[in-house]
Design a protein around this motif. Structure first.
Motif, PDB file in Angstrom:
ATOM      1  N   ALA A   1      54.452  46.197  34.642  1.00  0.00           N
ATOM      2  CA  ALA A   1      53.679  47.419  34.878  1.00  0.00           C
ATOM      3  C   ALA A   1      53.051  47.341  36.257  1.00  0.00           C
ATOM      4  CB  ALA A   1      52.608  47.576  33.807  1.00  0.00           C
ATOM      5  N   LEU A   2      53.172  48.439  37.023  1.00  0.00           N
ATOM      6  CA  LEU A   2      52.652  48.488  38.382  1.00  0.00           C
ATOM      7  C   LEU A   2      51.714  49.681  38.552  1.00  0.00           C
ATOM      8  CD1 LEU A   2      55.966  47.853  40.337  1.00  0.00           C
ATOM      9  CD2 LEU A   2      54.109  46.225  40.005  1.00  0.00           C
ATOM     10  N   HIS A   3      50.740  49.503  39.409  1.00  0.00           N
ATOM     11  CA  HIS A   3      49.805  50.554  39.799  1.00  0.00           C
ATOM     12  C   HIS A   3      50.048  50.831  41.281  1.00  0.00           C
ATOM     13  CE1 HIS A   3      46.048  52.832  39.860  1.00  0.00           C
ATOM     14  NE2 HIS A   3      45.817  52.264  41.019  1.00  0.00           N
TER      15      HIS A   3
ATOM     16  N   THR B   1      50.145  51.107  48.272  1.00  0.00           N
ATOM     17  CA  THR B   1      50.168  49.715  47.830  1.00  0.00           C
ATOM     18  C   THR B   1      50.484  49.631  46.343  1.00  0.00           C
ATOM     19  OG1 THR B   1      48.493  49.167  49.472  1.00  0.00           O
ATOM     20  CG2 THR B   1      48.832  47.579  47.713  1.00  0.00           C
ATOM     21  N   TYR B   2      51.401  48.724  45.983  1.00  0.00           N
ATOM     22  CA  TYR B   2      51.735  48.465  44.596  1.00  0.00           C
ATOM     23  C   TYR B   2      51.026  47.187  44.153  1.00  0.00           C
ATOM     24  CZ  TYR B   2      55.588  51.781  45.037  1.00  0.00           C
ATOM     25  OH  TYR B   2      56.346  52.910  45.241  1.00  0.00           O
ATOM     26  N   SER B   3      50.459  47.199  42.950  1.00  0.00           N
ATOM     27  CA  SER B   3      49.847  45.998  42.396  1.00  0.00           C
ATOM     28  C   SER B   3      50.216  45.889  40.926  1.00  0.00           C
ATOM     29  CB  SER B   3      48.321  46.022  42.560  1.00  0.00           C
ATOM     30  OG  SER B   3      47.791  47.177  41.951  1.00  0.00           O
ATOM     31  N   ILE B   4      50.283  44.655  40.435  1.00  0.00           N
ATOM     32  CA  ILE B   4      50.618  44.413  39.031  1.00  0.00           C
ATOM     33  C   ILE B   4      49.401  44.702  38.171  1.00  0.00           C
ATOM     34  CG2 ILE B   4      51.284  42.643  37.360  1.00  0.00           C
ATOM     35  CD1 ILE B   4      52.944  41.341  39.560  1.00  0.00           C
TER      36      ILE B   4
ATOM     37  N   LEU C   1      57.015  45.513  47.080  1.00  0.00           N
ATOM     38  CA  LEU C   1      56.462  45.213  45.756  1.00  0.00           C
ATOM     39  C   LEU C   1      55.957  43.777  45.697  1.00  0.00           C
ATOM     40  CD1 LEU C   1      59.349  46.822  43.689  1.00  0.00           C
ATOM     41  CD2 LEU C   1      57.123  47.828  44.210  1.00  0.00           C
ATOM     42  N   PRO C   2      55.053  43.473  44.761  1.00  0.00           N
ATOM     43  CA  PRO C   2      54.614  42.082  44.593  1.00  0.00           C
ATOM     44  C   PRO C   2      55.804  41.182  44.251  1.00  0.00           C
ATOM     45  CG  PRO C   2      53.183  43.574  43.366  1.00  0.00           C
ATOM     46  CD  PRO C   2      54.346  44.385  43.857  1.00  0.00           C
ATOM     47  N   GLU C   3      55.812  39.958  44.751  1.00  0.00           N
ATOM     48  CA  GLU C   3      56.923  39.033  44.536  1.00  0.00           C
ATOM     49  C   GLU C   3      57.143  38.689  43.070  1.00  0.00           C
ATOM     50  OE1 GLU C   3      56.961  35.523  46.918  1.00  0.00           O
ATOM     51  OE2 GLU C   3      56.342  36.613  48.715  1.00  0.00           O
ATOM     52  N   GLU C   4      56.086  38.758  42.253  1.00  0.00           N
ATOM     53  CA  GLU C   4      56.137  38.301  40.865  1.00  0.00           C
ATOM     54  C   GLU C   4      56.757  39.307  39.904  1.00  0.00           C
ATOM     55  OE1 GLU C   4      53.185  38.794  42.489  1.00  0.00           O
ATOM     56  OE2 GLU C   4      52.867  36.792  43.276  1.00  0.00           O
ATOM     57  N   ILE C   5      57.252  40.452  40.393  1.00  0.00           N
ATOM     58  CA  ILE C   5      57.753  41.470  39.474  1.00  0.00           C
ATOM     59  C   ILE C   5      58.994  40.996  38.727  1.00  0.00           C
ATOM     60  CG2 ILE C   5      56.830  43.393  40.820  1.00  0.00           C
ATOM     61  CD1 ILE C   5      59.865  43.953  41.534  1.00  0.00           C
ATOM     62  N   ASP C   6      59.178  41.564  37.547  1.00  0.00           N
ATOM     63  CA  ASP C   6      60.363  41.360  36.733  1.00  0.00           C
ATOM     64  C   ASP C   6      60.581  42.653  35.961  1.00  0.00           C
ATOM     65  OD1 ASP C   6      62.554  40.162  35.630  1.00  0.00           O
ATOM     66  OD2 ASP C   6      61.450  38.635  34.512  1.00  0.00           O
TER      67      ASP C   6
END
Length: 56
Positions: free
Chosen positions: A45-47, A52-55, A36-41
């Motif tokens: 919301a993710l796509h 590949t996951y992106s915010i 996952l992207p490092e910036e998640i909390d």
């Protein structure tokens, strides 16, 4: 594979539980945070598409 929409439901160490938001079932999956992207909390919301996951 996909596209799918998810929301980060919770984070537990090296894993995150993602809740699917693009259907009525709201399925949950466990995903390694390394994927996952490092910036998640919690609440992010993710796509997901083509492995590949992106915010959003």
């Amino acid at each position: 594979m996909g596209p799918y929409e998810y929301e980060v439901a919770s984070i537990d160490g090296d894993y995150a539980i993602l809740r699917r938001t693009d259907n009525d079932m709201h399925d949950e999956i466990l995903v390694a945070r390394a994927l996952l992207p490092e910036e998640i909390d919690i609440g992010t919301a993710l796509h997901y598409e083509m492995f590949t996951y992106s915010i959003v």
